[in-house]
Design an enzyme around this catalytic site. Structure first.
Site, PDB file in Angstrom:
ATOM      1  N   HIS A   1      56.023  -3.040  45.359  1.00 56.45           N
ATOM      2  CA  HIS A   1      54.846  -2.419  45.968  1.00 56.45           C
ATOM      3  C   HIS A   1      53.725  -3.463  45.970  1.00 56.45           C
ATOM      4  O   HIS A   1      53.525  -4.170  44.987  1.00 56.45           O
ATOM      5  CB  HIS A   1      54.441  -1.198  45.143  1.00 56.45           C
ATOM      6  CG  HIS A   1      53.120  -0.634  45.527  1.00 56.45           C
ATOM      7  ND1 HIS A   1      52.794  -0.367  46.838  1.00 56.45           N
ATOM      8  CD2 HIS A   1      52.022  -0.297  44.793  1.00 56.45           C
ATOM      9  CE1 HIS A   1      51.567   0.111  46.886  1.00 56.45           C
ATOM     10  NE2 HIS A   1      51.079   0.161  45.655  1.00 56.45           N
TER      11      HIS A   1
ATOM     12  N   ASN B   1      47.236  -3.000  50.352  1.00 56.24           N
ATOM     13  CA  ASN B   1      48.032  -1.941  49.737  1.00 56.24           C
ATOM     14  C   ASN B   1      48.221  -0.800  50.747  1.00 56.24           C
ATOM     15  O   ASN B   1      47.272  -0.098  51.068  1.00 56.24           O
ATOM     16  CB  ASN B   1      47.293  -1.456  48.481  1.00 56.24           C
ATOM     17  CG  ASN B   1      48.048  -0.376  47.724  1.00 56.24           C
ATOM     18  OD1 ASN B   1      48.989   0.218  48.250  1.00 56.24           O
ATOM     19  ND2 ASN B   1      47.631  -0.111  46.515  1.00 56.24           N
TER      20      ASN B   1
ATOM     21  N   CYS C   1      52.021   5.768  45.926  1.00 54.73           N
ATOM     22  CA  CYS C   1      52.548   4.419  46.198  1.00 54.73           C
ATOM     23  C   CYS C   1      54.026   4.270  45.814  1.00 54.73           C
ATOM     24  O   CYS C   1      54.689   3.347  46.263  1.00 54.73           O
ATOM     25  CB  CYS C   1      51.713   3.368  45.468  1.00 54.73           C
ATOM     26  SG  CYS C   1      50.003   3.393  45.996  1.00 54.73           S
TER      27      CYS C   1
HETATM   28  O1  UT7 Z   1      48.671   1.234  44.503  1.00 57.86           O
HETATM   29  C1  UT7 Z   1      48.486   1.905  43.310  1.00 57.86           C
HETATM   30  C2  UT7 Z   1      48.299   1.000  42.232  1.00 57.86           C
HETATM   31  N1  UT7 Z   1      47.007   0.351  42.304  1.00 57.86           N
HETATM   32  C3  UT7 Z   1      46.843  -0.768  41.682  1.00 57.86           C
HETATM   33  O2  UT7 Z   1      47.804  -1.240  41.132  1.00 57.86           O
HETATM   34  C4  UT7 Z   1      45.472  -1.392  41.575  1.00 57.86           C
HETATM   35  C5  UT7 Z   1      45.303  -1.969  40.212  1.00 57.86           C
HETATM   36  N2  UT7 Z   1      44.031  -2.582  39.940  1.00 57.86           N
HETATM   37  C6  UT7 Z   1      43.627  -3.735  40.536  1.00 57.86           C
HETATM   38  O3  UT7 Z   1      44.298  -4.260  41.379  1.00 57.86           O
HETATM   39  C7  UT7 Z   1      42.340  -4.377  40.040  1.00 57.86           C
HETATM   40  O4  UT7 Z   1      41.923  -3.760  38.850  1.00 57.86           O
HETATM   41  C8  UT7 Z   1      41.180  -4.342  41.069  1.00 57.86           C
HETATM   42  C9  UT7 Z   1      41.496  -5.294  42.202  1.00 57.86           C
HETATM   43  C10 UT7 Z   1      41.014  -2.934  41.592  1.00 57.86           C
HETATM   44  C11 UT7 Z   1      39.870  -4.808  40.431  1.00 57.86           C
HETATM   45  O5  UT7 Z   1      40.025  -6.085  39.834  1.00 57.86           O
HETATM   46  P1  UT7 Z   1      39.439  -6.359  38.381  1.00 57.86           P
HETATM   47  O6  UT7 Z   1      39.697  -7.764  38.074  1.00 57.86           O
HETATM   48  O7  UT7 Z   1      40.044  -5.328  37.465  1.00 57.86           O
HETATM   49  O8  UT7 Z   1      37.891  -6.154  38.591  1.00 57.86           O
HETATM   50  P2  UT7 Z   1      36.882  -5.123  37.888  1.00 57.86           P
HETATM   51  O9  UT7 Z   1      37.165  -3.740  38.349  1.00 57.86           O
HETATM   52  O10 UT7 Z   1      36.865  -5.378  36.421  1.00 57.86           O
HETATM   53  O11 UT7 Z   1      35.505  -5.598  38.507  1.00 57.86           O
HETATM   54  C12 UT7 Z   1      34.947  -6.879  38.187  1.00 57.86           C
HETATM   55  C13 UT7 Z   1      33.592  -7.003  38.851  1.00 57.86           C
HETATM   56  C14 UT7 Z   1      32.670  -5.828  38.572  1.00 57.86           C
HETATM   57  O12 UT7 Z   1      31.360  -6.337  38.404  1.00 57.86           O
HETATM   58  P3  UT7 Z   1      30.718  -6.488  36.932  1.00 57.86           P
HETATM   59  O13 UT7 Z   1      30.730  -5.106  36.356  1.00 57.86           O
HETATM   60  O14 UT7 Z   1      31.629  -7.423  36.209  1.00 57.86           O
HETATM   61  O15 UT7 Z   1      29.364  -7.037  37.226  1.00 57.86           O
HETATM   62  C15 UT7 Z   1      32.730  -5.027  39.846  1.00 57.86           C
HETATM   63  O16 UT7 Z   1      31.546  -4.293  40.083  1.00 57.86           O
HETATM   64  O17 UT7 Z   1      33.733  -7.065  40.278  1.00 57.86           O
HETATM   65  C16 UT7 Z   1      32.889  -6.108  40.894  1.00 57.86           C
HETATM   66  N3  UT7 Z   1      33.529  -5.620  42.114  1.00 57.86           N
HETATM   67  C17 UT7 Z   1      33.403  -6.208  43.309  1.00 57.86           C
HETATM   68  N4  UT7 Z   1      32.703  -7.287  43.714  1.00 57.86           N
HETATM   69  C18 UT7 Z   1      32.805  -7.646  45.000  1.00 57.86           C
HETATM   70  C19 UT7 Z   1      34.386  -4.561  42.238  1.00 57.86           C
HETATM   71  N5  UT7 Z   1      34.806  -4.472  43.514  1.00 57.86           N
HETATM   72  C20 UT7 Z   1      34.220  -5.474  44.195  1.00 57.86           C
HETATM   73  C21 UT7 Z   1      34.281  -5.903  45.527  1.00 57.86           C
HETATM   74  N6  UT7 Z   1      33.562  -6.992  45.888  1.00 57.86           N
HETATM   75  N7  UT7 Z   1      35.042  -5.287  46.456  1.00 57.86           N
END
Ligand code: UT7
Length: 323
Positions: free
Chosen positions: A250, A280, A113
Site C-alpha cells: 500500500h 495514497n 486502505c
Molecule cells: O493509508 C493509511 C495509512 N496512513 C498512513 O500510513 C500515514 C502515516 N503517517 C504518515 O505518513 C506521516 O505521519 C505524515 C506524512 C502524515 C506526517 O509526517 P510526520 O513526519 O509524522 O510529521 P508530523 O505530523 O510530526 O508533522 C511535523 C510538522 C508539524 O509542525 P510542528 O508541529 O513540528 O511545527 C506539522 O504541523 O510538519 C507540519 N506539517 C506540515 N507542514 C507543511 C504537517 N503537515 C504539513 C504540510 N506541509 N502538509
C-alpha cells in the site's frame, strides 16, 4: 486443490494531475515538505462529476481485456472502496451494470486502505470453495471527496484512482509451487479506530464527513503491523521472506515502505513504489502498483509476489501470490 490465478490486471487514473507545487498555491504547504515527509510528488484527482465507479469500470475493462475474459463469464464482482458513489447500492453493482454482467453477484468490501487485501481474501475463498470460478476484484477510490482541503496534515497525502484483477479457478497440487494465491492474512483492531477515521456517516451526522488522522501514531503502527503480516504470510507458505521476488505495498508513505524493508532486511529494489506518482489512493493503491510492475515487465510468470496494506480500523494484511 483449487487455486485462484490472476488472469489479468488493469489500472485507471483520472487525467487531472495535481503536483505538490500546484497544491502549495492553495494549501499552507510546500513541495519540499511533502516530498521529504512522504515521497509524494503528484496525485491524480477526479474531475467534478467523475465517480468512483467511472474509474473502477475503466480499470475493470482493462483487466478483462488483459485476461481475455468476457464480462459475461464473471461469477462475482468485489469492489473494495471507502468512497462509494452512494451510501447504497454497492458501487460493485454499478460496475456490474456498466460491464454488462447480468448474472452472478456484486458487492463492496470496506476495509479502507486494506480493502484490496480483504477483497483478495474474499475472492480467493469464493474460488477455493467452488462458489465462483471467475471473479473481478477492483480497488477504486475518489479519496479527494473525503478530504478537508483546509487540513494540510491530510489533504496533501491522498489521490484518486482504480486498479482491478481478474481471478480464475485453476487446479493446483496444493504446494507453494502452485500458481495463484498461496494465502491471504487479514487482521483488524477496532480499538484504534480513533487514529484514522471519517467524522461523518449515515447513522451519525447524516453527512459524508472528512478524513481525520493522527499521522505519527498511524505511521508507528504501520511498520509494525505490515512487517508482522508479511512474516505471517511467508511463514504459513513455508517460504523465507528473502525468497519473495516483489513486494507490492500500500502506497501511503515512502518512509513506511523503506522502514518495513529495513526491519525485514528486504532489498529495497524489490519494493514496487508508485507513491511519488499516485499518492495514497487507499484501496486502489495496491492494484495500481501491481498493474505498474506488470506493465513494465518487472513481475514475471512464476515469481512470488507479496501484496500488503494497512489502513483505518485499524485493518491490515498481506497476500502471497505465485504469478
Ligand atoms: O493509508 C493509511 C495509512 N496512513 C498512513 O500510513 C500515514 C502515516 N503517517 C504518515 O505518513 C506521516 O505521519 C505524515 C506524512 C502524515 C506526517 O509526517 P510526520 O513526519 O509524522 O510529521 P508530523 O505530523 O510530526 O508533522 C511535523 C510538522 C508539524 O509542525 P510542528 O508541529 O513540528 O511545527 C506539522 O504541523 O510538519 C507540519 N506539517 C506540515 N507542514 C507543511 C504537517 N503537515 C504539513 C504540510 N506541509 N502538509
Amino acid at each position: 486443490m483449487i487455486r485462484s490465478v490472476i488472469a489479468g490486471v488493469g489500472a485507471y487514473l483520472p487525467d487531472n494531475v495535481v503536483t505538490n507545487a500546484e497544491l502549495a498555491k492553495k494549501v499552507d504547504t510546500s513541495d519540499e515538505w511533502i516530498r521529504e515527509r512522504t515521497g509524494i510528488r503528484q496525485r491524480h484527482i477526479a474531475k467534478e462529476g467523475e465517480r468512483t465507479s467511472d474509474l473502477a469500470v475503466e480499470a475493470s475493462r482493462r483487466a478483462l481485456l488483459a485476461s481475455g475474459i468476457d464480462a459475461g463469464e464473471l461469477d462475482l464482482i468485489v469492489c473494495a472502496t471507502t468512497t462509494p458513489d452512494q451510501t447504497f447500492p454497492a458501487t460493485a453493482t454499478a460496475i456490474q451494470a456498466r460491464l454488462g454482467m447480468i448474472r452472478g453477484a456484486a458487492f463492496d468490501v470496506q476495509a479502507v486502505c486494506s480493502g484490496f487485501i480483504y477483497g483478495m481474501a474474499v475472492a480467493d475463498n469464493f474460488i477455493k470453495t467452488g462458489m465462483a470460478k471467475t471473479v473481478l476484484l477492483v480497488g477504486a477510490e475518489t479519496m479527494s471527496r473525503l478530504l478537508d482541503w483546509n487540513d494540510r496534515t491530510t489533504c496533501v497525502l491522498f489521490g484518486d484512482g482504480a486498479g482491478a484483477v481478474v481471478l480464475q479457478a485453476a487446479e493446483g497440487d496444493g504446494t507453494n509451487h502452485d500458481r495463484g494465491v498461496l494465502n491471504t492474512k487479514i487482521y483488524s483492531d477496532g480499538r484504534l479506530s480513533h487514529l484514522l477515521y471519517v467524522d461523518g456517516g449515515p447513522s451519525t451526522t447524516g453527512t459524508t464527513g472528512h478524513l481525520r488522522m493522527e499521522g505519527k501514531e498511524v505511521f508507528r503502527h504501520a511498520v509494525t503491523n505490515i512487517s508482522a503480516s508479511i512474516v505471517a504470510s511467508a511463514n504459513e507458505a513455508g517460504i523465507p521472506v528473502s525468497e519473495i521476488d516483489w513486494f507490492v505495498p500500500h502506497q501511503a508513505n515512502q518512509r513506511i515502505l523503506d522502514g518495513t524493508a529495513r526491519k525485514l532486511g528486504i532489498d529495497s529494489a524489490k519494493v514496487v513504489s508508485t507513491v511519488a506518482q499516485h499518492g495514497n489512493t487507499s484501496a486502489a493503491s495496491v492494484p495500481l502498483a501491481l498493474a505498474t510492475a506488470v506493465a513494465d515487465g518487472r513481475i514475471k510468470k512464476g515469481q512470488l509476489i507479496l501484496l500488503e496494506a494497512m489502513g483505518g480500523g485499524f485493518t491490515w494484511g498481506a497476500s502471497l501470490i505465485r504469478w
